[in-house]
Design a protein around this motif. Structure first.
Motif, short mmCIF file in Angstrom:
data_model
loop_
_atom_site.label_atom_id
_atom_site.label_comp_id
_atom_site.label_asym_id
_atom_site.label_seq_id
_atom_site.Cartn_x
_atom_site.Cartn_y
_atom_site.Cartn_z
N TYR A 2 0.83 -1.14 -0.06
CA TYR A 2 0.12 -0.05 0.09
C TYR A 2 0.91 1.12 0.20
CZ TYR A 2 -3.02 3.72 1.60
OH TYR A 2 -3.73 4.80 1.64
N GLU A 3 2.04 1.26 0.67
CA GLU A 3 2.87 2.43 0.89
C GLU A 3 3.56 2.69 -0.62
OE1 GLU A 3 5.50 1.89 4.24
OE2 GLU A 3 3.73 2.39 5.54
N LYS A 4 3.91 1.44 -1.11
CA LYS A 4 4.80 1.65 -2.44
C LYS A 4 3.71 2.21 -3.43
CE LYS A 4 8.01 -2.10 -1.85
NZ LYS A 4 8.41 -3.39 -2.53
N ALA A 5 2.50 1.88 -3.35
CA ALA A 5 1.50 2.26 -4.30
C ALA A 5 1.13 3.81 -4.30
CB ALA A 5 0.33 1.48 -4.23
N LEU A 6 0.97 4.09 -2.81
CA LEU A 6 0.75 5.47 -2.50
C LEU A 6 2.00 6.32 -3.00
CD1 LEU A 6 -1.44 6.85 -0.84
CD2 LEU A 6 -0.13 6.68 1.14
N LEU A 7 3.11 5.94 -2.76
CA LEU A 7 4.43 6.56 -3.05
C LEU A 7 4.53 6.72 -4.74
CD1 LEU A 7 7.01 8.11 -2.63
CD2 LEU A 7 7.99 5.96 -2.47
#
Length: 196
Positions: A2-7
């Motif tokens: 999720y954090e990678k997708a958000l970034l």
């Protein structure tokens, strides 16, 4: 994830941010600063273009130069990425017999510039392998003072890159008055680069 997708989404939304386009792979985010079109990655030193999806900075060739192709037979301009016509009003794709001599001249001109561009790209690859070889030699205990040679290899890489994209710029530029100056400067850079 999720954090990678958000970034990833955040970088895609910001006009002053982009990912490093190094073909060997790099996960660094680049910040556009100043008026230049290229940005050097602090992690791998690859110089990316901010304005187009070409994998590296291509100065002095413009972004449109890097995506436009021209048919040697009918002079039809098209985008090499999507293959759609460069000019939507182009109609006569196959009736090229009236332009045979001009097409032959254009084809020869393209081949000349393409050969020069390819040569400079290969010479740049040689400079990169030379720098890598010198870097490995530099690690030996008795040989440490090779910084000037490594710097020369970096300058050689950059010069070959500029020379390669100067071929693209020269091929597409039709302004003969300004091209005389560009050709003189390119010839001078090529002589000095070959000497280096």
């Amino acid at each position: 994830q999720y954090e990678k997708a958000l970034l990833r989404r955040y970088v895609e939304c910001c006009s002053n941010l982009t990912w490093c386009t190094n073909p060997q792979g790099c996960d660094q985010i680049l910040l556009k600063d100043g008026l230049g079109y290229g940005a050097a990655c602090s992690k791998c030193s690859w110089i990316s273009c901010f304005n187009c999806s070409f994998p590296e900075a291509h100065y002095p060739a413009s972004c449109s130069h890097m995506s436009r192709m021209t048919c040697a037979k009918c002079n039809h301009g098209f985008c090499w990425r999507c293959l759609k016509p460069w000019r939507p009003n182009h109609k006569d794709y196959y009736n090229c017999s009236a332009m045979v001599s001009k097409a032959a001249w254009q084809e020869k001109r393209f081949q000349d510039y393409n050969e020069r561009c390819t040569f400079h790209h290969h010479a740049r690859e040689f400079a990169v392998s030379l720098r890598n070889s010198i870097s490995s030699i530099r690690e030996m205990p008795k040989i440490r003072n090779l910084t000037f040679v490594l710097d020369a290899c970096k300058v050689l890489e950059q010069a070959r890159k500029v020379l390669a994209y100067s071929c693209v710029y020269s091929y597409y530029n039709q302004d003969t008055e300004s091209m005389d100056i560009v050709e003189q400067q390119t010839e001078s850079l090529e002589l000095l680069t070959n000497a280096l």
